[in-house]
Write a protein that holds these residues in place. Structure first.
Motif, short mmCIF file in Angstrom:
data_model
loop_
_atom_site.label_atom_id
_atom_site.label_comp_id
_atom_site.label_asym_id
_atom_site.label_seq_id
_atom_site.Cartn_x
_atom_site.Cartn_y
_atom_site.Cartn_z
N GLN A 259 3.06 -4.06 -6.48
CA GLN A 259 1.90 -4.36 -5.62
C GLN A 259 2.17 -5.61 -4.79
O GLN A 259 1.85 -5.64 -3.59
CB GLN A 259 0.64 -4.57 -6.47
N GLN B 273 3.48 -5.41 3.87
CA GLN B 273 2.35 -5.19 4.78
C GLN B 273 2.16 -6.40 5.69
O GLN B 273 1.97 -6.26 6.90
CB GLN B 273 1.09 -4.92 3.95
N VAL B 274 2.23 -7.58 5.12
CA VAL B 274 2.10 -8.83 5.88
C VAL B 274 3.25 -8.94 6.87
O VAL B 274 3.06 -9.25 8.06
CB VAL B 274 2.05 -10.05 4.94
N SER C 205 -3.28 -12.55 9.02
CA SER C 205 -4.24 -12.14 7.99
C SER C 205 -5.16 -11.04 8.51
O SER C 205 -5.37 -10.02 7.86
CB SER C 205 -5.07 -13.35 7.55
N THR D 121 -4.01 -15.29 0.29
CA THR D 121 -3.00 -14.44 -0.35
C THR D 121 -1.66 -14.58 0.37
O THR D 121 -0.60 -14.64 -0.26
CB THR D 121 -3.46 -12.96 -0.35
N THR E 201 2.37 -5.80 -0.73
CA THR E 201 1.55 -6.74 0.04
C THR E 201 2.43 -7.55 0.98
O THR E 201 2.10 -7.72 2.16
CB THR E 201 0.76 -7.67 -0.90
N LYS E 202 3.56 -8.04 0.46
CA LYS E 202 4.49 -8.82 1.30
C LYS E 202 4.98 -7.99 2.49
O LYS E 202 5.06 -8.48 3.61
CB LYS E 202 5.69 -9.30 0.47
N ILE F 107 -5.17 -8.72 5.01
CA ILE F 107 -4.85 -9.42 3.75
C ILE F 107 -5.43 -10.82 3.89
O ILE F 107 -5.21 -11.47 4.92
CB ILE F 107 -3.32 -9.53 3.54
#
Length: 195
Positions: A12, A19-20, A42, A51, A16-17, A47
């Motif tokens: 996960q 996606q950023v 962001s 985060t 997330t990384k 996100i």
């Protein structure tokens, strides 16, 4: 059970990384590295900024992740390794033209972002210098595999022929089809490098 939970959390966190990084890559390419804020990243990535700060700390770390993703997607390391098995020197150089073209095709925007960011950020300037040095070392290993079949200064010639500025000029500015660029690069490497 705890191992599975840790593995799930790690996946996960990596998702997330990524996606950023993908959102930041688009913004950096469109607006520029300097003008893009963590708040904008962001919003684009959906996100929370906190985060992003927790995962990366700063834009330089996000750019490093962008580069990692690019290199994996371009598959240039695998392609370069495969080309070492090609015996004919001209065909091996044509193979090199292919993986070099693929690297540009999938990441010329990343190269531009790094060049812009390096002008204002010493940390990124250092990263870029290390990346270019590592590329040069990998190319030297590749070219040494030709065992005397290449002209003197083959490394210098290869680096000059594969400058990002040439790709930008021919493909992006002059609108050459990517196949034409790759053919030109292959022919140029063969002509310029082989004895």
């Amino acid at each position: 059970m705890a191992v599975k939970e840790e593995s799930h959390r790690a996946r996960q966190a990596q998702a997330t990384k990524e996606q950023v990084a993908r959102a930041a890559r688009e913004l950096f390419a469109e607006q520029g590295y300097v003008a893009t804020t963590i708040a904008a990243i962001s919003e684009a990535a959906r996100i929370p900024a906190q985060t992003i700060y927790s995962a990366f700390g700063n834009k330089a770390a996000i750019l490093k992740e962008i580069s990692r993703i690019w290199i994996v997607e371009a598959e240039t390391r695998r392609l370069a390794q495969e080309s070492l098995a090609i015996k004919d020197p001209a065909e091996r150089l044509r193979s090199a033209a292919h993986w070099q073209t693929r690297q540009f095709e999938t990441g010329i925007d990343v190269i531009r972002i790094y060049q812009e960011a390096a002008r204002v950020d010493q940390q990124i300037a250092g990263q870029l210098a290390r990346m270019l040095k590592a590329r040069e070392q990998e190319l030297e290993i590749f070219l040494n595999s030709f065992k005397g079949q290449l002209k003197p200064k083959a490394l210098d010639l290869f680096i000059a022929c594969t400058a990002a500025e040439i790709y930008r000029t021919l493909v992006l500015d002059r609108h050459w089809p990517i196949e034409d660029y790759e053919r030109w690069l292959a022919d140029t490497l063969v002509t310029q490098l082989i004895r």
